[in-house]
Motif scaffolding. Structure first.
Motif, PDB file in Angstrom:
ATOM      1  N   ILE A  89       0.834  -1.201   0.000  1.00  0.00           N
ATOM      2  CA  ILE A  89       0.000   0.000   0.000  1.00  0.00           C
ATOM      3  C   ILE A  89       0.868   1.251   0.000  1.00  0.00           C
ATOM      4  CG2 ILE A  89      -1.668   1.348   1.335  1.00  0.00           C
ATOM      5  CD1 ILE A  89      -2.852  -1.356   2.265  1.00  0.00           C
ATOM      6  N   THR A  90       1.912   1.251   0.819  1.00  0.00           N
ATOM      7  CA  THR A  90       2.812   2.403   0.889  1.00  0.00           C
ATOM      8  C   THR A  90       3.473   2.670  -0.457  1.00  0.00           C
ATOM      9  OG1 THR A  90       3.238   1.996   3.233  1.00  0.00           O
ATOM     10  CG2 THR A  90       4.844   3.345   2.053  1.00  0.00           C
ATOM     11  N   ALA A  91       3.954   1.618  -1.101  1.00  0.00           N
ATOM     12  CA  ALA A  91       4.594   1.777  -2.409  1.00  0.00           C
ATOM     13  C   ALA A  91       3.595   2.262  -3.456  1.00  0.00           C
ATOM     14  CB  ALA A  91       5.225   0.459  -2.846  1.00  0.00           C
ATOM     15  N   PHE A  92       2.384   1.751  -3.415  1.00  0.00           N
ATOM     16  CA  PHE A  92       1.362   2.136  -4.389  1.00  0.00           C
ATOM     17  C   PHE A  92       0.914   3.581  -4.176  1.00  0.00           C
ATOM     18  CE2 PHE A  92      -2.961   2.511  -6.006  1.00  0.00           C
ATOM     19  CZ  PHE A  92      -2.840   1.944  -7.261  1.00  0.00           C
ATOM     20  N   ALA A  93       0.675   3.958  -2.911  1.00  0.00           N
ATOM     21  CA  ALA A  93       0.133   5.286  -2.590  1.00  0.00           C
ATOM     22  C   ALA A  93       1.155   6.405  -2.776  1.00  0.00           C
ATOM     23  CB  ALA A  93      -0.397   5.296  -1.166  1.00  0.00           C
ATOM     24  N   GLN A  94       2.426   6.100  -2.707  1.00  0.00           N
ATOM     25  CA  GLN A  94       3.491   7.083  -2.884  1.00  0.00           C
ATOM     26  C   GLN A  94       3.286   8.319  -2.017  1.00  0.00           C
ATOM     27  OE1 GLN A  94       3.589   7.814  -7.108  1.00  0.00           O
ATOM     28  NE2 GLN A  94       4.564   5.854  -7.544  1.00  0.00           N
ATOM     29  N   GLY A  95       2.968   8.092  -0.751  1.00  0.00           N
ATOM     30  CA  GLY A  95       2.829   9.185   0.202  1.00  0.00           C
ATOM     31  C   GLY A  95       1.422   9.724   0.366  1.00  0.00           C
ATOM     32  N   ALA A  96       0.512   9.371  -0.508  1.00  0.00           N
ATOM     33  CA  ALA A  96      -0.874   9.844  -0.394  1.00  0.00           C
ATOM     34  C   ALA A  96      -1.632   8.978   0.606  1.00  0.00           C
ATOM     35  CB  ALA A  96      -1.559   9.783  -1.754  1.00  0.00           C
ATOM     36  N   THR A  98      -5.351   5.863 -13.201  1.00  0.00           N
ATOM     37  CA  THR A  98      -4.267   5.481 -14.101  1.00  0.00           C
ATOM     38  C   THR A  98      -3.652   4.152 -13.697  1.00  0.00           C
ATOM     39  OG1 THR A  98      -2.678   6.740 -12.773  1.00  0.00           O
ATOM     40  CG2 THR A  98      -3.655   7.852 -14.683  1.00  0.00           C
ATOM     41  N   ARG A  99      -3.945   3.709 -12.474  1.00  0.00           N
ATOM     42  CA  ARG A  99      -3.389   2.439 -11.991  1.00  0.00           C
ATOM     43  C   ARG A  99      -4.328   1.851 -10.946  1.00  0.00           C
ATOM     44  NH1 ARG A  99       2.039   0.435 -12.222  1.00  0.00           N
ATOM     45  NH2 ARG A  99       2.278  -1.246 -10.760  1.00  0.00           N
ATOM     46  N   ILE A 100      -4.492   0.526 -11.010  1.00  0.00           N
ATOM     47  CA  ILE A 100      -5.303  -0.203 -10.023  1.00  0.00           C
ATOM     48  C   ILE A 100      -4.464  -1.344  -9.467  1.00  0.00           C
ATOM     49  CG2 ILE A 100      -7.286  -1.757  -9.717  1.00  0.00           C
ATOM     50  CD1 ILE A 100      -8.829  -0.076 -11.707  1.00  0.00           C
ATOM     51  N   MET A 101      -4.572  -1.559  -8.155  1.00  0.00           N
ATOM     52  CA  MET A 101      -3.904  -2.687  -7.499  1.00  0.00           C
ATOM     53  C   MET A 101      -4.951  -3.468  -6.711  1.00  0.00           C
ATOM     54  SD  MET A 101      -0.620  -2.850  -4.900  1.00  0.00           S
ATOM     55  CE  MET A 101      -1.357  -1.912  -3.579  1.00  0.00           C
ATOM     56  N   LEU A 102      -4.893  -4.792  -6.813  1.00  0.00           N
ATOM     57  CA  LEU A 102      -5.835  -5.680  -6.139  1.00  0.00           C
ATOM     58  C   LEU A 102      -5.070  -6.570  -5.176  1.00  0.00           C
ATOM     59  CD1 LEU A 102      -8.828  -6.572  -6.074  1.00  0.00           C
ATOM     60  CD2 LEU A 102      -8.275  -8.190  -7.886  1.00  0.00           C
ATOM     61  N   ARG A 122      -5.174   4.767  -8.297  1.00  0.00           N
ATOM     62  CA  ARG A 122      -4.474   6.056  -8.240  1.00  0.00           C
ATOM     63  C   ARG A 122      -4.862   6.887  -9.455  1.00  0.00           C
ATOM     64  NH1 ARG A 122       0.893   4.715  -7.284  1.00  0.00           N
ATOM     65  NH2 ARG A 122       1.255   4.458  -9.500  1.00  0.00           N
ATOM     66  N   ARG A 123      -5.171   8.153  -9.206  1.00  0.00           N
ATOM     67  CA  ARG A 123      -5.504   9.090 -10.270  1.00  0.00           C
ATOM     68  C   ARG A 123      -4.264   9.890 -10.656  1.00  0.00           C
ATOM     69  NH1 ARG A 123     -11.233  11.091  -7.941  1.00  0.00           N
ATOM     70  NH2 ARG A 123     -12.497   9.474  -8.911  1.00  0.00           N
ATOM     71  N   MET A 156      -7.541   6.049  -4.069  1.00  0.00           N
ATOM     72  CA  MET A 156      -8.838   5.600  -3.575  1.00  0.00           C
ATOM     73  C   MET A 156      -8.726   4.146  -3.134  1.00  0.00           C
ATOM     74  SD  MET A 156     -10.768   7.302  -6.804  1.00  0.00           S
ATOM     75  CE  MET A 156      -9.553   6.552  -7.843  1.00  0.00           C
ATOM     76  N   GLN A 157      -9.511   3.762  -2.143  1.00  0.00           N
ATOM     77  CA  GLN A 157      -9.424   2.416  -1.591  1.00  0.00           C
ATOM     78  C   GLN A 157     -10.809   1.877  -1.287  1.00  0.00           C
ATOM     79  OE1 GLN A 157      -6.824   2.048   1.868  1.00  0.00           O
ATOM     80  NE2 GLN A 157      -8.404   0.896   2.916  1.00  0.00           N
ATOM     81  N   ALA A 158     -10.984   0.569  -1.522  1.00  0.00           N
ATOM     82  CA  ALA A 158     -12.220  -0.122  -1.152  1.00  0.00           C
ATOM     83  C   ALA A 158     -11.843  -1.508  -0.653  1.00  0.00           C
ATOM     84  CB  ALA A 158     -13.161  -0.229  -2.340  1.00  0.00           C
ATOM     85  N   THR A 159     -12.554  -1.976   0.372  1.00  0.00           N
ATOM     86  CA  THR A 159     -12.307  -3.301   0.942  1.00  0.00           C
ATOM     87  C   THR A 159     -13.646  -4.002   1.109  1.00  0.00           C
ATOM     88  OG1 THR A 159     -10.432  -2.396   2.166  1.00  0.00           O
ATOM     89  CG2 THR A 159     -11.211  -4.550   2.848  1.00  0.00           C
TER      90      THR A 159
END
Length: 141
Positions: A36-43, A74-78, A119-120, A126-129
Motif C-alpha cells: 500500500i505504501t509503495a502504491f500510494a506514494q505518500g498519499a 491510471t493504476r489499479i492494485m488488487l 491512483r488518479r 482511492m481504496q475499497a475493501t
C-alpha cells in the motif's frame, strides 16, 4: 560446433538460474502495508470513488470473480489480505482508457478481505475493501 563448459562456468550458470527463479517471488512478496505504501506514494487513501464488486459468499475458492472500477484512474492494485503473497494484480491505464476497469478471478484458500486501490493522475489514491466468505478452499494446503 561443440561448446564446452568448465566446472566453474556450469556452477555459475546453475547459480544464476536459481537466483533468477527465486528473485521474482521475493520481489512480489511483501506485507500489505509495504504494498500500500509503495502504491500510494505518500498519499493517504480515501474510501470513495472506487467500486469493488465480488460475491459475499463464494461456493468454492478456485475462481472467485472480482471486479474493480475507478473513473479516471491510471493504476489499479488488487490485494487478497490473508494470502501469503497478497498482491493479486496491478493494471495501468492510459488517457484514452475512460473508466479504468479490472476484472479477474482469484483463487482463495480461506475467507478474507479483498482490497482494491486506484491512483488518479493528480496523486489521489482511492481504496475499497470487501469481505468474501469461501465455503470450499481453492488452494491445496
Amino acid at each position: 560446433m561443440t561448446v564446452t563448459l568448465s566446472r566453474r562456468d556450469a556452477l555459475w550458470l546453475g547459480l544464476t538460474g536459481y537466483v533468477a527463479s527465486v528473485l521474482p517471488g521475493q520481489v512480489m512478496a511483501g506485507s500489505v502495508e509495504d504494498l500500500i505504501t509503495a502504491f500510494a506514494q505518500g498519499a493517504m487513501p480515501v474510501e470513495r470513488g472506487i467500486l469493488l464488486t465480488l460475491p459475499a459468499e463464494a461456493p468454492d475458492g478456485f475462481a472467485v470473480p472480482v471486479q474493480v472500477q475507478a473513473e479516471g484512474a491510471t493504476r489499479i492494485m488488487l490485494l487478497a489480505l490473508a494470502r501469503k503473497s497478497p498482491l493479486v494484480a496491478t493494471a495501468d491505464f492510459g488517457p484514452a482508457s475512460g473508466t479504468a476497469r479490472l476484472a479477474t478471478r482469484i483463487r482463495l484458500a480461506e475467507s478474507q478481505d479483498i482490497m482494491a486501490l486506484a491512483r488518479r493522475p493528480d496523486g489521489t489514491v482511492m481504496q475499497a475493501t470487501a469481505p468474501v466468505a469461501v465455503l470450499v478452499a481453492g488452494c491445496a494446503g
